[in-house]
Design a protein around this motif. Structure first.
Motif: not given
Length: 405
Positions: A338-345, A320-333
């Protein structure tokens, strides 16, 4: 010796592969005192694959001792399996030794895929394994800080590697092919693009942004553009080891072991697959650490059910999520359905970075917790729609011969 004092033979379970799924399964199997677990892995230390981009950037070594994540009593055998003999219930090791089993858990994971692009195998550096990341780190250490670096692949590993290196002050171009972050919702994708831009990463995607040729110091793109590149890093795509197919077991087109919904091989009920190299009902989960943990615990539960003479349960967990780091101080969660498709949030910035770090640290903690208390691991996300997708896939396969008739 009195017959009553003879100890019954333990049930031997061999786990092939010591990554997230394999270690979770091995730990969980120790719920039963009458099970002897052997974990076979080519390395003596556990690899945190979610931190390989940090190894490349120099902020982490991406390994922990097995003593920190593996339950007491599990036999760790540092070797590689070259063949599975299902008929004889044994595996052959690279050293020539044969190890027998009553049940086998196939957890060989994934690695770099064949790029299939002229020159890529010779001049591009893959990053999907510990050894590949270590070699790349050495190459970068020898390259001037001003040398142009190109990362090929717009998925999480490509994004994170590009960000780590750009944060060090290197000039980095990320070549994504069709699209940056294909999994991400468009809103999350825009946040990732902004974070990369803030770090100075040049992002190339869309028409003309596919790599057609790699040379020692440049890349040719499908649109005709040539990019100078002192260090070319290849992160596009993952493949799985061919151990299953070499052993005569049924696999999908990628090479993952075909199983039913209990994760049991379609060829042999004594073989259970888990992690990136499992294809339950020909509908594998996204290759990820997130999927590996519930798949690992379920694989163990399937074996334990068979030992107990019970019917194993079908797998029904989701991501239910994917998280991506953008260096040590930034990121996107990026949150997902629940079927592993991304939502707007999605959550971004420093909060996104903190959530990414928590997500990276969590798997080792979950493995350690399962080692201390086998059977305790639970996964909160259920995929209620998986049953419908499985039924649709079965219907498609049943209909296929009639269409070809």
């Amino acid at each position: 010796m009195n017959a009553s004092t003879v100890r019954p033979r333990k049930i031997d379970v061999v786990v092939v592969g010591g990554g997230y799924a394999g270690v979770m399964a091995a730990n969980r199997l120790t719920k039963r005192d009458d099970v002897a677990v052997t974990l076979i892995n080519p390395r003596p230390r556990f690899v945190e694959r979610v931190r390989l981009h940090q190894l490349v950037g120099g902020s982490d070594d991406a390994v922990v001792d097995y003593s920190d994540v593996l339950a007491d009593g599990i036999r760790l055998l540092v070797d590689s399996v070259t063949r599975i003999d299902a008929a004889e219930r044994g595996v052959t090791l690279e050293t020539g030794e044969t190890v027998g089993y009553d049940y086998l858990i196939y957890a060989v994971g994934s690695g770099s895929a064949d790029p299939g692009v002229p020159g890529a195998a010779e001049f591009a550096h893959p990053t999907a394994s510990l050894e590949e990341a270590q070699r790349l780190r050495s190459v970068l250490d020898d390259a001037p800080i001003t040398a142009p670096v190109t990362v090929v692949g717009g998925g999480p590993l490509g994004i994170e590697t590009a960000a780590e290196l750009a944060e060090l002050g290197r000039p980095v171009t990320l070549v994504c092919g069709d699209r940056l972050g294909p999994y991400l919702h468009p809103r999350g994708r825009r946040s990732v693009a902004k974070g990369l831009s803030n770090l100075g990463v040049t992002v190339l995607d869309g028409p003309g942004a596919k790599v057609t040729t790699v040379t020692r110091d440049a890349l040719q793109l499908s649109g005709g553009r040539e990019l100078p590149s002192t260090v070319t890093i290849w992160t596009a795509g993952f493949g799985v080891p061919d151990l299953a197919s070499r052993s005569g077991l049924s696999t999908d087109a990628v090479g993952r072991l075909l199983t039913d919904e209990t994760l049991t091989s379609v060829d042999d009920e004594r073989i259970v697959a888990t992690g990136d190299a499992a294809a339950p009902s020909n509908l594998p989960l996204r290759m990820s650490c997130q999927a590996a943990l519930p798949l690992g615990s379920h694989a163990a539960d399937t074996v334990l059910s068979r030992i107990a003479g019970e019917r194993p349960a079908d797998f029904g967990k989701g991501i239910a999520a994917m998280c991506v780091s953008l260096g040590r101080g930034d990121g996107v969660f990026q949150l997902a359905h629940r079927d592993d498709t991304a939502m707007r949030l999605h959550l971004r910035g420093r909060l996104g970075a903190k959530l990414k770090e928590a997500a990276s640290a969590s798997p080792v903690k979950q493995l350690a917790d399962e080692a201390r208390k086998p059977g305790s691991h639970t996964w909160p996300v259920n995929d209620a729609s998986r049953r419908q997708r499985v039924q649709a896939e079965h219907g498609r396969l049943l209909a296929k011969p009639s269409r070809l008739a």
